[in-house]
Design an enzyme around this catalytic site. Structure first.
Site, mmCIF file in Angstrom:
data_model
loop_
_atom_site.group_PDB
_atom_site.id
_atom_site.type_symbol
_atom_site.label_atom_id
_atom_site.label_comp_id
_atom_site.label_asym_id
_atom_site.label_seq_id
_atom_site.Cartn_x
_atom_site.Cartn_y
_atom_site.Cartn_z
ATOM 1 N N CYS A 72 2.520 -5.615 7.726
ATOM 2 C CA CYS A 72 1.215 -6.036 8.239
ATOM 3 C C CYS A 72 0.972 -5.339 9.575
ATOM 4 O O CYS A 72 1.571 -5.704 10.588
ATOM 5 C CB CYS A 72 1.155 -7.555 8.400
ATOM 6 S SG CYS A 72 -0.461 -8.101 9.014
ATOM 7 N N HIS A 158 -1.485 -0.928 -1.831
ATOM 8 C CA HIS A 158 -2.895 -0.695 -1.514
ATOM 9 C C HIS A 158 -3.544 0.155 -2.594
ATOM 10 O O HIS A 158 -2.943 1.129 -3.067
ATOM 11 C CB HIS A 158 -3.034 0.007 -0.156
ATOM 12 C CG HIS A 158 -2.566 -0.825 0.991
ATOM 13 N ND1 HIS A 158 -3.375 -1.752 1.623
ATOM 14 C CD2 HIS A 158 -1.350 -0.921 1.597
ATOM 15 C CE1 HIS A 158 -2.678 -2.359 2.571
ATOM 16 N NE2 HIS A 158 -1.443 -1.885 2.566
ATOM 17 N N GLU A 207 -8.060 -8.311 1.085
ATOM 18 C CA GLU A 207 -6.602 -8.362 1.229
ATOM 19 C C GLU A 207 -5.938 -9.291 0.224
ATOM 20 O O GLU A 207 -6.429 -10.404 -0.025
ATOM 21 C CB GLU A 207 -6.222 -8.836 2.637
ATOM 22 C CG GLU A 207 -6.296 -7.758 3.685
ATOM 23 C CD GLU A 207 -5.531 -8.138 4.926
ATOM 24 O OE1 GLU A 207 -4.487 -8.812 4.791
ATOM 25 O OE2 GLU A 207 -5.984 -7.784 6.021
ATOM 26 N N CYS A 216 -7.539 -4.288 8.495
ATOM 27 C CA CYS A 216 -6.241 -4.282 7.807
ATOM 28 C C CYS A 216 -5.522 -3.013 8.246
ATOM 29 O O CYS A 216 -5.948 -1.901 7.897
ATOM 30 C CB CYS A 216 -6.450 -4.298 6.292
ATOM 31 S SG CYS A 216 -4.913 -4.231 5.350
ATOM 32 N N GLY A 219 -3.701 -1.201 5.481
ATOM 33 C CA GLY A 219 -4.749 -0.665 4.610
ATOM 34 C C GLY A 219 -5.373 0.591 5.189
ATOM 35 O O GLY A 219 -5.633 1.564 4.466
HETATM 36 N N1 API Z 1 -2.409 -9.169 2.936
HETATM 37 C C1 API Z 1 -1.443 -8.089 3.103
HETATM 38 C C2 API Z 1 -0.623 -8.328 4.374
HETATM 39 C C3 API Z 1 -1.440 -8.204 5.638
HETATM 40 C C4 API Z 1 -1.899 -6.778 5.821
HETATM 41 C C5 API Z 1 -2.942 -6.572 6.888
HETATM 42 N N2 API Z 1 -3.393 -7.756 7.574
HETATM 43 C C6 API Z 1 -2.504 -5.505 7.873
HETATM 44 O O1 API Z 1 -2.955 -5.533 9.026
HETATM 45 O O2 API Z 1 -1.729 -4.600 7.449
HETATM 46 C C7 API Z 1 -0.490 -8.057 1.915
HETATM 47 O O3 API Z 1 -0.269 -9.101 1.286
HETATM 48 O O4 API Z 1 0.069 -6.975 1.653
#
Ligand code: API
Length: 274
Positions: A72, A158, A207, A216, A219
């Site tokens: 994250c 992703h 997400e 993100c 992302g």
């Molecule tokens: N929901 C994402 C994790 C948080 C990613 C995002 N908040 C970031 O800043 O990278 C997942 O389950 O892979």
């Protein structure tokens, strides 16, 4: 239980300092309760920090639905800023132990740069053609619509989809259908992008385990990698998110992806467990 609320470009987190490494399954229900924006504190995720021997500290992240994620970007920037401000002995370069290994963050006055690691173009349970001259965009059919995507993992999965206008794309319709599609057995984060120039990409994100967020970090890294692979951008670009901009660079010498952006304190509080 004391907590600190922070955000990275509006992707917001509850941070909790623990005396030792947590049993993550025991935190699933608490993450759901704490992240609830009506009955709890409200956040996109819960970040657990703890001491470790082989790094400055360890961190684990749970999404607002209680699922544990591998990576994250916005949370690790917040964790780095938190640790630096709370520990007078902390250095401006920190090593953080995460589920996918040790990650290095470098802090300046108002930004945090994170080495987000090497993109993984396989292992999403979707073989990605590794012929970089001809990166195969793969197609997925959802409710009669065909989407072409590039799959990139930054430790978490992703799916990057180019659309006519990311600003107006109906993400709330297609995001959840794609997130939970059978093609992605671990679900996936879905990024909808419009490439504005060789150094500027507009991005919206649905997400995994959260829904639409304002930003993100992992992302944004996946989006830059996909755009480079598809010959659309340079290896360093600005990613325009609803919550603000991130600078992403895919270093072609060491293959590491670097993300730079802010991390902001909001408030501190006491969680009175129900
Ligand atoms: N929901 C994402 C994790 C948080 C990613 C995002 N908040 C970031 O800043 O990278 C997942 O389950 O892979």
């Amino acid at each position: 239980m004391k907590f600190t609320k922070m955000h990275g470009l509006g992707n917001d987190f509850i941070l909790i300092d623990l005396p030792e490494s947590p049993q993550l399954e025991a935190w699933e229900e608490t993450a759901i309760q704490m992240c609830d924006r009506h009955f709890g504190i409200g956040a996109d995720g819960l970040v657990l920090l703890f001491p470790v021997d082989d790094a400055d500290f360890g961190m684990r992240i749970l999404n607002r639905d209680g699922s544990v994620t591998e990576q994250c970007g916005n949370a690790i920037r917040c964790a780095g800023r938190y640790y630096y401000e709370k520990n007078s002995s902390a250095k401006q370069t920190l090593v953080i132990q995460t589920r996918i290994g040790n990650q290095t963050v470098s802090l300046t006055e108002d930004e945090v740069c994170v080495n987000m690691g090497e993109p993984i173009l396989q292992g999403l349970e979707i073989p990605v053609d590794l012929d970089l001259e001809r990166v195969v965009k793969q197609s997925i059919d959802v409710n009669g619509e065909r989407f072409w995507f590039t799959a990139v993992s930054m430790g978490n999965p992703h799916i990057v989809i180019e659309v006519e206008d990311a600003a107006t794309f109906p993400i709330e319709i297609w995001g959840p259908l794609l997130e939970t599609h059978a093609l992605f057995p671990n679900r996936a984060n879905i990024e909808f992008i419009t490439v504005r120039s060789a150094t500027d990409i507009q991005m919206r994100v649905w997400e995994r385990g959260v829904g639409q967020t304002l930003a993100c970090g992992s992302g944004a890294c996946a989006v830059l990698v996909a755009s480079v692979l598809n010959g659309q951008t340079e290896t360093k670009a600005q990613i325009e998110l609803l919550g603000g901009e991130l600078t992403i660079e895919w270093n072609q010498e060491n293959q590491q992806v670097y993300m730079t952006g802010p991390a902001t304190f909001v408030f501190e509080g006491e969680w009175v467990s129900s």
